[in-house]
Design a protein around this motif. Sequence first.
Motif, mmCIF file in Angstrom:
data_model
loop_
_atom_site.group_PDB
_atom_site.id
_atom_site.type_symbol
_atom_site.label_atom_id
_atom_site.label_comp_id
_atom_site.label_asym_id
_atom_site.label_seq_id
_atom_site.Cartn_x
_atom_site.Cartn_y
_atom_site.Cartn_z
ATOM 1 N N SER A 120 11.133 12.861 7.504
ATOM 2 C CA SER A 120 9.992 12.764 8.404
ATOM 3 C C SER A 120 8.910 12.013 7.663
ATOM 4 O O SER A 120 8.491 12.444 6.590
ATOM 5 C CB SER A 120 9.460 14.154 8.758
ATOM 6 O OG SER A 120 10.241 14.755 9.759
ATOM 7 N N GLY A 121 8.468 10.887 8.206
ATOM 8 C CA GLY A 121 7.288 10.237 7.648
ATOM 9 C C GLY A 121 6.062 11.044 8.034
ATOM 10 O O GLY A 121 6.169 12.089 8.690
ATOM 11 N N GLY A 122 4.880 10.573 7.660
ATOM 12 C CA GLY A 122 3.663 11.262 8.072
ATOM 13 C C GLY A 122 3.636 11.357 9.590
ATOM 14 O O GLY A 122 3.840 10.373 10.280
ATOM 15 N N GLY A 123 3.407 12.553 10.122
ATOM 16 C CA GLY A 123 3.396 12.737 11.574
ATOM 17 C C GLY A 123 4.787 12.794 12.194
ATOM 18 O O GLY A 123 4.914 12.779 13.421
ATOM 19 N N ASP A 349 10.403 3.595 -1.632
ATOM 20 C CA ASP A 349 9.400 3.991 -0.647
ATOM 21 C C ASP A 349 9.717 3.269 0.671
ATOM 22 O O ASP A 349 10.529 2.342 0.728
ATOM 23 C CB ASP A 349 7.984 3.667 -1.144
ATOM 24 C CG ASP A 349 6.915 4.497 -0.425
ATOM 25 O OD1 ASP A 349 7.242 5.152 0.589
ATOM 26 O OD2 ASP A 349 5.750 4.492 -0.869
ATOM 27 N N TRP A 350 9.058 3.701 1.681
ATOM 28 C CA TRP A 350 9.208 3.292 3.086
ATOM 29 C C TRP A 350 9.306 1.759 3.282
ATOM 30 O O TRP A 350 8.267 1.064 3.280
ATOM 31 C CB TRP A 350 7.983 3.838 3.794
ATOM 32 C CG TRP A 350 7.874 3.726 5.249
ATOM 33 C CD1 TRP A 350 7.431 2.648 5.957
ATOM 34 C CD2 TRP A 350 8.140 4.755 6.210
ATOM 35 N NE1 TRP A 350 7.415 2.941 7.293
ATOM 36 C CE2 TRP A 350 7.837 4.226 7.474
ATOM 37 C CE3 TRP A 350 8.603 6.073 6.122
ATOM 38 C CZ2 TRP A 350 7.973 4.959 8.650
ATOM 39 C CZ3 TRP A 350 8.733 6.804 7.290
ATOM 40 C CH2 TRP A 350 8.429 6.252 8.530
ATOM 41 N N GLY A 351 10.519 1.246 3.398
ATOM 42 C CA GLY A 351 10.662 -0.209 3.582
ATOM 43 C C GLY A 351 10.214 -1.020 2.379
ATOM 44 O O GLY A 351 10.073 -2.239 2.475
ATOM 45 N N GLU A 488 -0.792 14.403 11.409
ATOM 46 C CA GLU A 488 -0.512 12.980 11.582
ATOM 47 C C GLU A 488 -0.578 12.275 10.232
ATOM 48 O O GLU A 488 -1.255 12.738 9.316
ATOM 49 C CB GLU A 488 -1.544 12.342 12.523
ATOM 50 C CG GLU A 488 -1.642 12.988 13.895
ATOM 51 C CD GLU A 488 -0.371 12.858 14.717
ATOM 52 O OE1 GLU A 488 0.444 11.954 14.411
ATOM 53 O OE2 GLU A 488 -0.183 13.658 15.654
ATOM 54 N N TRP A 489 0.108 11.143 10.171
ATOM 55 C CA TRP A 489 0.078 10.345 8.938
ATOM 56 C C TRP A 489 -1.356 10.070 8.504
ATOM 57 O O TRP A 489 -1.741 10.324 7.364
ATOM 58 C CB TRP A 489 0.840 9.032 9.178
ATOM 59 C CG TRP A 489 0.797 8.061 8.055
ATOM 60 C CD1 TRP A 489 0.880 8.335 6.716
ATOM 61 C CD2 TRP A 489 0.686 6.635 8.156
ATOM 62 N NE1 TRP A 489 0.822 7.169 5.985
ATOM 63 C CE2 TRP A 489 0.713 6.117 6.844
ATOM 64 C CE3 TRP A 489 0.576 5.749 9.234
ATOM 65 C CZ2 TRP A 489 0.633 4.741 6.579
ATOM 66 C CZ3 TRP A 489 0.508 4.390 8.961
ATOM 67 C CH2 TRP A 489 0.531 3.899 7.650
ATOM 68 N N GLN A 490 -2.177 9.572 9.464
ATOM 69 C CA GLN A 490 -3.568 9.233 9.154
ATOM 70 C C GLN A 490 -4.490 10.443 9.245
ATOM 71 O O GLN A 490 -5.691 10.313 9.032
ATOM 72 C CB GLN A 490 -4.065 8.152 10.118
ATOM 73 C CG GLN A 490 -3.388 6.803 9.932
ATOM 74 C CD GLN A 490 -3.731 6.169 8.596
ATOM 75 O OE1 GLN A 490 -4.880 6.148 8.183
ATOM 76 N NE2 GLN A 490 -2.722 5.670 7.902
ATOM 77 N N ALA A 544 -5.312 7.441 5.666
ATOM 78 C CA ALA A 544 -4.260 7.491 4.652
ATOM 79 C C ALA A 544 -3.910 6.076 4.208
ATOM 80 O O ALA A 544 -4.094 5.110 4.953
ATOM 81 C CB ALA A 544 -3.004 8.180 5.193
ATOM 82 N N GLU A 545 -3.420 5.998 2.996
ATOM 83 C CA GLU A 545 -2.918 4.746 2.412
ATOM 84 C C GLU A 545 -3.943 3.609 2.558
ATOM 85 O O GLU A 545 -5.155 3.834 2.488
ATOM 86 C CB GLU A 545 -1.543 4.408 3.002
ATOM 87 C CG GLU A 545 -0.541 5.543 2.715
ATOM 88 C CD GLU A 545 0.907 5.203 3.039
ATOM 89 O OE1 GLU A 545 1.321 4.051 2.894
ATOM 90 O OE2 GLU A 545 1.663 6.137 3.427
ATOM 91 N N GLY A 546 -3.476 2.401 2.841
ATOM 92 C CA GLY A 546 -4.373 1.240 2.831
ATOM 93 C C GLY A 546 -5.435 1.257 3.910
ATOM 94 O O GLY A 546 -6.417 0.517 3.826
HETATM 95 C C1 BGC Z 1 4.830 6.847 8.532
HETATM 96 C C2 BGC Z 1 4.390 7.141 7.130
HETATM 97 C C3 BGC Z 1 4.669 5.976 6.289
HETATM 98 C C4 BGC Z 1 4.053 4.720 6.884
HETATM 99 C C5 BGC Z 1 4.374 3.517 6.063
HETATM 100 C C6 BGC Z 1 4.156 5.600 9.033
HETATM 101 O O1 BGC Z 1 4.538 5.296 10.326
HETATM 102 O O2 BGC Z 1 4.531 7.903 9.358
HETATM 103 O O3 BGC Z 1 5.030 8.240 6.603
HETATM 104 O O4 BGC Z 1 4.154 6.205 5.031
HETATM 105 O O5 BGC Z 1 4.455 4.531 8.210
HETATM 106 O O6 BGC Z 1 3.789 2.350 6.537
#
Ligand code: BGC
Length: 655
Positions: A120-123, A349-351, A488-490, A544-546
């Motif tokens: 499961s990614g974020g969310g 990591d993711w892709g 959620e991811w964000q 989250a993230e960038g």
């Molecule tokens: C996912 C995250 C992931 C991100 C990467 C999101 O759609 O929910 O878990 O880190 O994409 O770009």
Amino acid sequence: MLNTIKLTLTRTLLYTLLAAISVACTAAPAEPAIPTATDVPPTEVATQAPTEVPTEMPTVEPTQSAAEIYQDPTQPIAARVDAVLAEMTLAEKIGQMTLIEKGSIDPTAVTDYAIGGILSGGGGYPKGNNTPEGWAEMVDGYQQAALDTRLGIPMIYGVDAVHGHSNVVGTVVFPHNIGLGAANNPELMTRIGEITAAEMVATGIYWNYGPAVSVPQDIRWGRTYEGYSEDTAIVSSLSSAYLRGLQQDDLSAPDTVLATVKHFVADGGTRWGSSTTGNYQMDQGVARGDMELLRRVHLPPYEVAIENGAQSVMISFSSWNYVKMHGNRELITGVLIDELGFDGFIVADWGGVDQISLSYYESVVRAINAGIDMNMVPYDYETFINTLTIAVDAGDVSEDRIDEAVRNILKVKFALGLFEAPFSNPDYLERVGSDAHREVARQAVRESAVLLKNEGDLLPLDPAQTEIFVAGKAADDIGIQSGGWTIEWQGKAGDITVGTTILEGIQATVSTDTTVHYDKFGHFDEITDTPSTCIAVVGEQPYAEGFGDDPDLELEARDKRMLRRMAETCETLTVLLVSGRPLVLNDLYDQWDAFVAVWLPGTEGQGVADVLFGDYPFTGTLPYTWPRSVDQLPFDFATLQAEDVLFSRGFGLIE
Ligand code: BGC
Ligand code: BGC
């Protein structure tokens, strides 16, 4: 934001397409010509795109003697790995190396492709049923599909339980790592790891994408709050204590989960403006430096984690000296495996693999040969499986390398006890979000609060005063106080999960004779012209993230307006900052009587009131240096003087 996600997706599609029409892969993205120790090795890979379909899955049963060995928990792990590996076809091996986002695959395909991992990614919650039970059902369904394969190898399910099992509604959500860095209490970290593991296993998930051992060097980075501190020693000590809590002494115990140390390496060292992902500025960007810097600042937490039994490491999206980490054999195999002796499995990591080269074929070849064992694809698993199959057939990835990757993965699956107990543990369901777990989070919240200003010893506030005036968008919002990576991811403002807001904590703490007035925008004029004790709770919206890469680190304009107004009218003003990092306060700060950084406390807002009203003393200290202005960033820590900054790392008024 949606646009950027789409953009990222389109880019991924574009890469795949480019690979599919077999573009010659000589053209690397433009790179500044600086000498580096880790130049891209010359690649001698075929540039032909996948043309064949991989071999069909075999249907014959494994030999009885093999199954007897690998299904027998009394056999040594090495013997079990050998026994199962000897039975596996190339297709099954590549299936083991494939990690897919759960929305991109249904259980039938997990069986058909003998898939080794789902996440499961974020969310990534079960749609329409985001409850612990809903998760358990979803994950167990995938597990059953994996067990239905010829060899019955369990899949491993991963999730970002980065501050508690925080994608699941009703779990306990701990402060984000920046707050835990302020608390700086290793014993507490171990306890948090244990609780997180207990809540995870209730839902059938035995693999956590944490701890992040990032050592963020520039707080403009959107992932600053995922790092415990800018100080390497604090990161090493807290992350390993947490890892011990997740894994305890015996990974196969029913209430332990596998930790993932991430993101290897120097994710916290990227420079502003160096990212090429969507609108990101720092995240997924480029970190630069020599091996001395790498070894001093970014590598030690990995060493310590390995000493503490780390068995899974995630690779960073970022580049080291312009070489994408996902293809960096010198650092992955050379340093992490050969030098530090890491002997678990390495996950992309993711892709992240897709970003190595414009040719997807070359990206896959480089990543697997660099030492990545499991690819977080995460969407188009057929293309990945086909591509890796062809690469093996073409001799660009050796069968030995495939065997080694599968061994690394299986070894950990056996150690985790997944073959014996692959499903969720319903005994733990009633403990999810329990009062006992929330007590520990509340302790973490009060230990993470850092008292930065206290004119005339205003704090602790008297809980028995007649009136208290509370204002601010972050005062009564469980979503804002939890930040990104929550449901959620964000993350998301609003009533997104179960917990106590900061306002509710205040209301529960004051005497029954005290009236707590609350106005989100700080308008108390209808009640009084001279509010007495005011508390303003301001800060950042979740990210989250960038998406959190921020060039100026200012408070929102409406927060500033409110603070100015309150400073003029209130008798005393205490400001609580809810944020994922220090923000630039400018002259505003001079107008406040008391100031507390509470970071992103999570679901237990009561912990804030615990220290505000003196039930517990303030003990938190700053895990990051607090700048006066954004021009000071990035800091040159070697020459930085205490008087240059608003507060030095380690500062905090301790009562
Ligand atoms: C996912 C995250 C992931 C991100 C990467 C999101 O759609 O929910 O878990 O880190 O994409 O770009
Ligand atoms: C993040 C990782 C996370 C993964 C899975 C990525 O975008 O960089 O930290 O573990 O997604 O959600």
